[in-house]
Design a protein around this motif. Structure first.
Motif, PDB file in Angstrom:
ATOM      1  N   GLN A 152     -20.746  14.159  15.333  1.00  0.00           N
ATOM      2  CA  GLN A 152     -19.583  14.596  16.142  1.00  0.00           C
ATOM      3  C   GLN A 152     -19.212  16.059  15.919  1.00  0.00           C
ATOM      4  O   GLN A 152     -18.989  16.791  16.864  1.00  0.00           O
TER       5      GLN A 152
ATOM      6  N   SER B 277     -12.686  15.075  25.728  1.00  0.00           N
ATOM      7  CA  SER B 277     -11.882  14.622  26.859  1.00  0.00           C
ATOM      8  C   SER B 277     -10.754  13.764  26.274  1.00  0.00           C
ATOM      9  O   SER B 277     -11.018  12.715  25.669  1.00  0.00           O
TER      10      SER B 277
ATOM     11  N   ARG C 281     -13.136  10.702  10.953  1.00  0.00           N
ATOM     12  CA  ARG C 281     -14.472  10.121  10.821  1.00  0.00           C
ATOM     13  C   ARG C 281     -14.706   9.585   9.401  1.00  0.00           C
ATOM     14  O   ARG C 281     -15.707   8.917   9.136  1.00  0.00           O
TER      15      ARG C 281
ATOM     16  N   ASP D 202     -24.604  12.319  18.226  1.00  0.00           N
ATOM     17  CA  ASP D 202     -23.641  12.608  19.296  1.00  0.00           C
ATOM     18  C   ASP D 202     -22.808  13.788  18.804  1.00  0.00           C
ATOM     19  O   ASP D 202     -22.501  13.872  17.599  1.00  0.00           O
TER      20      ASP D 202
ATOM     21  N   PRO E 193     -24.582   9.652  14.682  1.00  0.00           N
ATOM     22  CA  PRO E 193     -23.719  10.665  15.295  1.00  0.00           C
ATOM     23  C   PRO E 193     -22.854  11.409  14.276  1.00  0.00           C
ATOM     24  O   PRO E 193     -22.175  10.783  13.456  1.00  0.00           O
TER      25      PRO E 193
ATOM     26  N   GLN F  58     -21.276  -1.001  17.923  1.00  0.00           N
ATOM     27  CA  GLN F  58     -20.653   0.322  17.778  1.00  0.00           C
ATOM     28  C   GLN F  58     -20.923   0.896  16.402  1.00  0.00           C
ATOM     29  O   GLN F  58     -20.898   2.105  16.213  1.00  0.00           O
TER      30      GLN F  58
ATOM     31  N   PHE G   9     -10.394  10.448  18.452  1.00  0.00           N
ATOM     32  CA  PHE G   9     -10.671  10.780  19.856  1.00  0.00           C
ATOM     33  C   PHE G   9     -11.008   9.560  20.697  1.00  0.00           C
ATOM     34  O   PHE G   9     -11.113   9.652  21.910  1.00  0.00           O
TER      35      PHE G   9
HETATM   36  N1  SAM Z   1     -19.701   4.034  17.847  1.00  0.00           N
HETATM   37  C1  SAM Z   1     -20.445   5.206  18.059  1.00  0.00           C
HETATM   38  C2  SAM Z   1     -20.229   6.178  16.890  1.00  0.00           C
HETATM   39  O1  SAM Z   1     -19.230   6.115  16.229  1.00  0.00           O
HETATM   40  O2  SAM Z   1     -21.034   7.024  16.735  1.00  0.00           O
HETATM   41  C3  SAM Z   1     -20.084   5.923  19.322  1.00  0.00           C
HETATM   42  C4  SAM Z   1     -19.628   5.206  20.484  1.00  0.00           C
HETATM   43  S1  SAM Z   1     -19.037   6.156  21.829  1.00  0.00           S
HETATM   44  C5  SAM Z   1     -19.285   4.953  23.061  1.00  0.00           C
HETATM   45  C6  SAM Z   1     -20.315   7.314  22.186  1.00  0.00           C
HETATM   46  C7  SAM Z   1     -19.954   8.742  21.997  1.00  0.00           C
HETATM   47  O3  SAM Z   1     -19.028   9.185  22.959  1.00  0.00           O
HETATM   48  C8  SAM Z   1     -19.282   9.114  20.683  1.00  0.00           C
HETATM   49  O4  SAM Z   1     -20.175   9.166  19.613  1.00  0.00           O
HETATM   50  C9  SAM Z   1     -18.680  10.463  20.994  1.00  0.00           C
HETATM   51  O5  SAM Z   1     -19.583  11.520  20.754  1.00  0.00           O
HETATM   52  C10 SAM Z   1     -18.411  10.356  22.486  1.00  0.00           C
HETATM   53  N2  SAM Z   1     -16.962  10.276  22.740  1.00  0.00           N
HETATM   54  C11 SAM Z   1     -16.127   9.299  22.378  1.00  0.00           C
HETATM   55  N3  SAM Z   1     -14.860   9.602  22.746  1.00  0.00           N
HETATM   56  C12 SAM Z   1     -14.914  10.814  23.345  1.00  0.00           C
HETATM   57  C13 SAM Z   1     -13.938  11.674  23.912  1.00  0.00           C
HETATM   58  N4  SAM Z   1     -12.643  11.342  23.913  1.00  0.00           N
HETATM   59  N5  SAM Z   1     -14.343  12.862  24.437  1.00  0.00           N
HETATM   60  C14 SAM Z   1     -15.655  13.204  24.418  1.00  0.00           C
HETATM   61  N6  SAM Z   1     -16.612  12.437  23.893  1.00  0.00           N
HETATM   62  C15 SAM Z   1     -16.252  11.256  23.349  1.00  0.00           C
END
Ligand code: SAM
Ligand code: SF4
Length: 487
Positions: free
Chosen positions: A310, A383, A322, A349, A308, A231, A193
């Protein structure tokens, strides 16, 4: 006490998807020009803006909090969800009217959106003069100088080594007590994603000695807490010969010494027992028992892990790429509880409504939340992002209304759990680090306990920010603990 307890903060699905921003503050050191930065998205981006401010400061710019006073406006952008990009485009429309009255103003788009859209941004957003990706900030002064001569410029080169290790960040929005330190850049995971591997490039780890030096200098300036940022911090890996993770893995036998995340944590923890250490984000596939035992060994490493998940369903986790399943995740949580105890804070998350997610699979997320009992979560609905593996391979087939309803259920569950977890703290004595007065009143002080929970106590007029104090927890809401100084 009753009157300072606010109702449980329930956030809506719309708020969950929103993208916060921070701006630069006023600084007058006599430089000839003014820079205004608006930073969107994750903590990593806020940290990058501090590097950008430092680079620009060396090149004749003071920061300002008022974009109308600025010679240069930068938007440091986020691409993680569509809403984040839309917010930036709306903001650019707004700056368009400012530029009409001030044609000499330079406008730059930095960060993930710059990297994703490259020179297309110059075509799509006519007012933009410079487009600079996360690895090209050293080139900003040149690009701004060219833009001032009327030449628009783009640099979205992604480096395999850049960590800005030698740049001492200018602290923006600082409370003088807590600061963030980037320890690595990029990401080698390919969660289906996620746009980050495409916008931030390959994973590199920063020289641990430069990290320790930065933390030491912060401590000497009065800071009492640093958060190590990346990250995927648990995959931190550095050797004097190689800082690129993929290349280092290939050469493992040939390098003189390897520093992993547990080693780095220990190096920072040894700076001073009065310097607290936090870190974020931990990937469930990489967090090791060695890291957990290092956390246990040092009182100044805070007992809080952002882990996180997910989704709570193994099929969905596989589609998300994942590389762990529900059982693996629950095993890591058991290890945290066994080594660090019940009081260790755990947050997550969550993504609702990923491609093909069924009602039963959504229920698995809710049941996993019940098992783990998260203290806190960042919650989103899926998204679709152009270019990601999911956008290429799967249909974004869950209707928006269903995504929003599932997200609302996840948010409601989290609010119940946060309150349940906070209630367990009532009656306990905990050490908090004072960060300043509370937002609502000068008569209250705000601090955090080791598990990263905000604790509000009465202001006795003696305690100052940066002080540690033992408090007795008296009450709580889902978001906050309320206490008194324990004599
Ligand atoms: N590196 C971190 C990890 O793997 O847990 C996360 C980094 S990302 C900046 C932060 C969060 O945004 C993710 O853990 C995920 O829950 C959410 N996220 C990332 N892509 C997304 C998407 N396409 N739609 C909705 N949420 C998203
Ligand atoms: Fe994105 Fe996954 Fe990397 Fe986190 S670990 S930044 S979610 S690809």
């Amino acid at each position: 006490m009753e009157n300072i307890i606010k109702d449980i903060d329930i956030i809506s699905p719309e708020e969950a998807q929103a993208c916060d921003f921070k701006t630069t503050e006023e600084e007058n050191t006599g430089k000839s020009k003014k820079l205004y930065i608006e930073s969107y998205g994750c903590q990593m981006n806020f940290s990058d803006s501090e590097i950008v401010a430092s680079i620009m400061k060396e090149n004749g710019f003071d920061t300002t909090s008022d974009f109308e006073q600025a010679d240069v406006i930068f938007l440091n952008t986020c691409s993680i969800r569509e809403k984040a990009e839309q917010t930036v485009r709306n903001r650019l429309n707004h700056f368009n009217s400012v530029k009409k009255n001030k044609p000499e103003l330079t406008i730059g788009v930095l960060g993930c959106m710059a990297e994703r859209l490259k020179d297309k941004l110059l075509e799509e957003e006519k007012i933009v003069d410079v487009v600079v990706g996360p690895d090209a900030y050293r080139d900003l002064p040149n690009l701004v100088a060219s833009a001032e001569e009327g030449n628009k410029g783009v640099n979205t080169f992604l480096s395999r080594e850049e960590t800005y290790a030698d740049i001492s960040p200018v602290r923006l929005n600082s409370n003088g007590v807590t600061a963030f330190i980037s320890i690595m850049r990029g990401c080698d995971n390919m969660c289906s994603f996620c746009v980050v591997p495409f916008t931030r490039g390959r994973e590199r780890s920063r020289d641990p000695h430069s990290i320790v030096n930065e933390a030491q200098e912060l401590f000497e300036k009065g800071y009492r807490e640093v958060t190590l940022l990346g990250q995927n911090v648990d995959s931190y890996k550095w050797s004097p010969e190689e800082n690129n993770k993929a290349r280092l893995n290939k050469k493992e036998g040939e390098v003189s010494k390897v520093v992993n995340f547990a080693n780095l944590l220990e190096m920072v923890a040894l700076i001073d027992p009065k310097l607290r250490i936090r870190f974020s984000t931990s990937h469930p596939k990489d967090i090791t028992d060695e890291v957990l035992y290092t956390m246990k060994k040092y009182d100044n490493i805070c007992k809080y892990i952002h882990l996180p998940v997910q989704s709570g369903n193994s099929r969905v986790l596989e589609l998300m790429n994942r590389t762990y399943d529900r059982e693996w995740y629950l095993d890591r949580v058991r290890a945290i509880r066994k080594i660090l105890g019940e009081e260790c804070g755990i947050s997550s998350d969550m993504i609702a409504g990923f491609c093909t997610e069924t009602e039963e699979e959504h229920q698995d997320t809710l049941t996993l939340m019940d098992i783990v009992k998260y203290d806190f979560s960042y919650m989103f609905y899926y998204s679709e992002r152009p270019g990601t593996l999911a956008a290429k391979k799967f249909a974004d087939d869950i209707p928006l209304e269903i995504k929003k309803r599932r997200l609302a259920e996840i948010i409601e569950k989290q609010n119940q759990l946060s309150l349940e977890r906070n209630k367990l703290d009532i009656g306990k004595i905990q050490e908090i680090l004072i960060e300043g007065t509370s937002k609502r009143s000068e008569a209250q002080l705000k601090g955090r306990n080791s598990a990263n929970k905000v604790v509000i106590i009465p202001n006795d007029g003696l305690l100052q920010k940066g002080d540690y104090v033992q408090v007795r927890i008296l009450d709580c809401s889902a978001a906050t603990l309320f206490g008194e100084i324990a004599s």
